[in-house]
Scaffold this active site. Structure first.
Site, short mmCIF file in Angstrom:
data_model
loop_
_atom_site.label_atom_id
_atom_site.label_comp_id
_atom_site.label_asym_id
_atom_site.label_seq_id
_atom_site.Cartn_x
_atom_site.Cartn_y
_atom_site.Cartn_z
N HIS A 45 0.46 -1.11 0.09
CA HIS A 45 -0.61 0.18 -0.22
C HIS A 45 0.55 1.37 -0.25
O HIS A 45 0.02 1.98 -1.08
CB HIS A 45 -0.96 -0.04 1.08
CG HIS A 45 -1.68 1.35 1.24
ND1 HIS A 45 -3.18 1.04 1.10
CD2 HIS A 45 -1.28 2.42 1.67
CE1 HIS A 45 -3.41 2.81 1.14
NE2 HIS A 45 -2.90 2.93 2.00
N GLU A 46 1.91 1.41 0.98
CA GLU A 46 3.04 2.57 0.99
C GLU A 46 3.79 3.16 -0.12
O GLU A 46 3.57 3.75 -0.59
CB GLU A 46 3.44 2.33 2.66
CG GLU A 46 3.03 2.41 3.73
CD GLU A 46 1.75 3.32 3.53
OE1 GLU A 46 2.72 4.62 2.87
OE2 GLU A 46 0.69 3.59 4.46
N HIS A 75 2.14 4.48 -2.52
CA HIS A 75 2.31 5.99 -2.47
C HIS A 75 3.09 6.09 -3.52
O HIS A 75 3.32 7.75 -3.92
CB HIS A 75 1.69 6.30 -1.46
CG HIS A 75 0.40 6.26 -0.17
ND1 HIS A 75 -0.50 6.83 -0.62
CD2 HIS A 75 -0.80 5.62 0.76
CE1 HIS A 75 -1.71 6.49 -0.62
NE2 HIS A 75 -1.77 6.12 0.96
N HIS A 128 3.44 7.11 -6.37
CA HIS A 128 2.75 7.99 -6.96
C HIS A 128 3.29 8.96 -7.27
O HIS A 128 3.43 9.54 -8.19
CB HIS A 128 1.83 8.17 -6.34
CG HIS A 128 0.47 8.96 -6.53
ND1 HIS A 128 -0.51 9.58 -6.44
CD2 HIS A 128 0.62 9.65 -7.93
CE1 HIS A 128 -1.76 10.13 -7.40
NE2 HIS A 128 -0.52 10.26 -8.02
ZN ZN Z 1 -2.61 5.31 2.18
#
Ligand code: ZN
Length: 659
Positions: free
Chosen positions: A442-443, A446, A449
């Site tokens: 998940h991290e 980010h 991105h």
């Molecule tokens: Zn998040």
């Protein structure tokens, strides 16, 4: 060095580099020269403020044009570069003096930013640009959008108002800030109760204080029904002071929004998001009417749900984390991410040697993110391990935003990923539970991105995008983390090298569907509550009555007399009117996964489309346009709802009856 060396136990010592380091000059944190000592923050801050003064003058004296936006972005960059870095250091640095100096720098820069947002002359220079139709229509969409976003910051401060109203806006802003802080503190304060009220055999569950017991949470995982019931009723007991704070906060937010020209606070907050698109506002109401209402379970009380879902999960599927951990060493997981990114995006992660003083804790690792043809894209500092005074939260921090510099070079983005992994015993690798592995993915979503957002302006770098789009790249990575084809590439037993059996992966995925419908219903309930609270004022009823009504209508579990859960709803502060964002992001991620990657999670063409249509733009493009670009169609409200509902297990109802 391969990133496998991130494995703490398997560190490679490079020759006599320690001796060399002793003689090399001390670098500052993140390589910023001033930050080799806490006092450096003052120096960095002063320099940023000096630069900003010059840039303000330059902005005011430059005729309207693309140059205006460039100067505004430079101004924002010079302040953010110190403030963002300090934002991280103030929570995570092990040295108190550093944390304190960073906190001071944050406060000082925050004050300057507030002043700039009410600087009439500075605002005029931007207004001249936005008002000049010929110049505006000659700008590219990215520059136009960034100019509008800067204007939005001014307008929120009420800069376009007359003297008297502007003063009122400033006062309201100050009051709201105080109320937010007081409310946040109030959400965590334990409730006290005379110990004699509770049966003797459960008292030991709570902290004793003389004749009183302190109830500091919901004890949701406690197997004793009575303890959960008592904790629920006491911890959520209504508190008139906290209630008054909340109601004043909501009313003040509404007044401020109306003062600067919006119908409600929600209208203001949804500016620039996906939800403001016509039709999307109603997505929540539609969701309620949808199939979800069929998946209710009435036999439970509100304090039962989290506990029983845990029990059911464990009983139905043997998903003891201890069975999984040996397959998920940190090194294996990082190799898995590296392999996924290289197949999908042509990107590799390399562990890079850090200079003395560049990192704040010895176990921090620096990764260079390198594209196969474009070269170095940016840096990710991995601060993965627990240590005293480090917050227990998984988090992505932007330390420096990407932007095109005046000399034509690209300013490389720098981020920190913070996790709370346990420290392993010497010689053994760090082993992750399935949940930690999913969080790591998940991290990293980010982080990618941030790395791939090649925006011209740092104001819209990577994750600086609409709140309801921000979790799309990270939730999408969770889908990859739960796919056997992906997991099978890296999950190997650290001792035997044996791959993780396929049925263990499917068991894990199935277990996640247990009670997922109820979890989602709870999220919908919170999102609706947040919308009503920040909707039309004055509210028709007290916040508690609204909670009761909404809970019974949306969540289905009965309201418990004299409780006021909303007084513990800390996200009302940070997310105000945007709590729905998580569900919205999940819906988009689900659509992207199913349509683009479910068939082949390593599809390079899709990876490139994902980069080009979604990641590359950061916040520089209308989020709905990015979604359309990726899906090559415009999703309807029904598509959003279907995306969420189709991830749920429809057999759940029969299943709970059987158990
Ligand atoms: Zn998040």
């Amino acid at each position: 060095a391969s990133i496998g060396s991130l494995n703490k136990g398997a560190e490679i010592k490079v020759g006599n580099s320690d001796v060399f380091l002793l003689f090399s000059a001390l670098q500052g944190l993140f390589g910023v020269p001033e930050l080799s000592c806490p006092e450096g923050f003052q120096e960095a801050q002063d320099k940023a403020l000096q630069d900003s003064e010059q840039l303000v003058q330059k902005a005011c004296s430059t005729p309207p044009g693309p140059e205006t936006v460039k100067i505004f972005d430079q101004l924002s960059d010079s302040l953010c570069r110190v403030a963002d870095l300090a934002d991280f250091v103030k929570v995570a640095h092990p040295d108190f003096a550093f944390r304190e100096a960073a906190e001071e720098a944050c406060r000082n820069i925050g004050t300057v930013v507030e002043k700039l947002n009410t600087d009439v002359e500075l605002c005029q220079s931007l207004r001249r640009l936005l008002g000049d139709e010929t110049v505006m229509s000659s700008l590219d969409p990215e520059t136009r959008r960034v100019a509008e976003l800067f204007m939005f910051d001014f307008e929120i401060s009420g800069i376009h108002l007359d003297e008297e109203k502007r003063k009122k806006a400033v006062d309201l802003n100050v009051r709201i800030l105080d109320l937010c802080n007081e409310f946040l503190i109030g959400t965590h304060i334990p409730n006290k109760i005379d110990k004699h009220v509770l049966p003797e055999h459960i008292r030991y569950n709570f902290t004793a204080e003389g004749n009183y017991l302190q109830v500091a949470g919901l004890h949701a995982d406690c197997p004793d029904d009575l303890v959960r019931e008592a904790a629920y009723k006491i911890f959520l007991h209504s508190n008139s002071q906290q209630l008054a704070r909340l109601e004043e906060l909501l009313a003040s937010r509404n007044s401020l929004a109306q003062l600067v020209g919006y119908d409600t606070f929600a209208h203001r907050a949804l500016q620039g998001t996906m939800a403001k698109t016509p039709g999307m506002r109603h997505v929540w109401k539609d969701m309620l009417r949808n199939q979800m209402s069929g998946i209710l379970f009435q036999m439970l009380m509100p304090w039962d749900h989290p506990y029983y879902s845990g029990v059911l999960r464990a009983e139905r599927y043997n998903i003891d984390p201890g069975l999984y951990c040996p397959f998920f060493s940190l090194g294996a997981c990082m190799e898995g991410l590296n392999s996924l990114f290289s197949q999908l995006l042509g990107i590799s992660l390399y562990a890079e040697q850090t200079k003395r003083g560049e990192i704040w804790s010895e176990d921090v690792r620096k990764l260079a993110v390198v594209h196969e043809t474009e070269g170095l894209l940016g840096y990710i500092y991995c601060d993965f391990f627990q240590r005293p005074d480090k917050p227990h939260q998984d988090c992505h921090f932007t330390v420096r935003g990407g932007r095109l510099k005046e000399n034509g070079e690209y300013q490389l983005p720098v981020v920190v990923l913070m996790l709370s992994l346990p420290n392993s015993a010497r010689g053994a690798p760090t082993l992750l539970s399935p949940g930690m592995m999913e969080n790591l993915f998940h991290e990293m979503g980010h982080a990618m991105h941030s790395m791939l957002g090649r925006t011209r302006y740092q104001h819209v770098t990577g994750t600086r995008c609409a709140t309801d789009f921000a979790e799309v790249p990270s939730i999408l990575m969770e889908y990859f983390a739960n796919d056997y084809r992906v997991v099978n590439q890296f999950a190997r037993h650290y001792k035997t090298g044996q791959p993780l059996p396929k049925n263990m992966v499917s068991r894990l995925c199935e277990s996640k569907k247990v009670c997922a419908a109820a979890d989602m219903q709870l999220q919908v309930f919170y999102a609706v509550l947040d919308q009503i609270y920040h909707g039309k004022h004055p509210l028709k009823k007290s916040t508690t009555e609204i909670l009761k009504e909404t809970q019974e209508k949306v969540y289905g579990l009965p309201y418990v007399h004299n409780t006021a859960w909303q007084l513990r709803f800390s996200h009302l502060v940070g997310y105000g009117a945007k709590y729905y964002s998580y569900l919205m992001s999940r819906a988009v991620a689900s659509m992207v996964w199913k349509q683009c990657f479910a068939q082949n999670p390593f599809d390079r063409a899709m990876g490139e489309r994902y980069r080009r249509e979604m990641l590359a733009h950061g916040g520089a493009k209308e989020p709905m346009l990015m979604v359309q670009g990726m899906l090559q169609k415009s999703p309807s409200v029904e598509d959003f709802v279907d995306a969420l509902v189709s991830d749920l297990d429809h057999d759940f109802e029969t299943f709970i009856m059987d158990s």
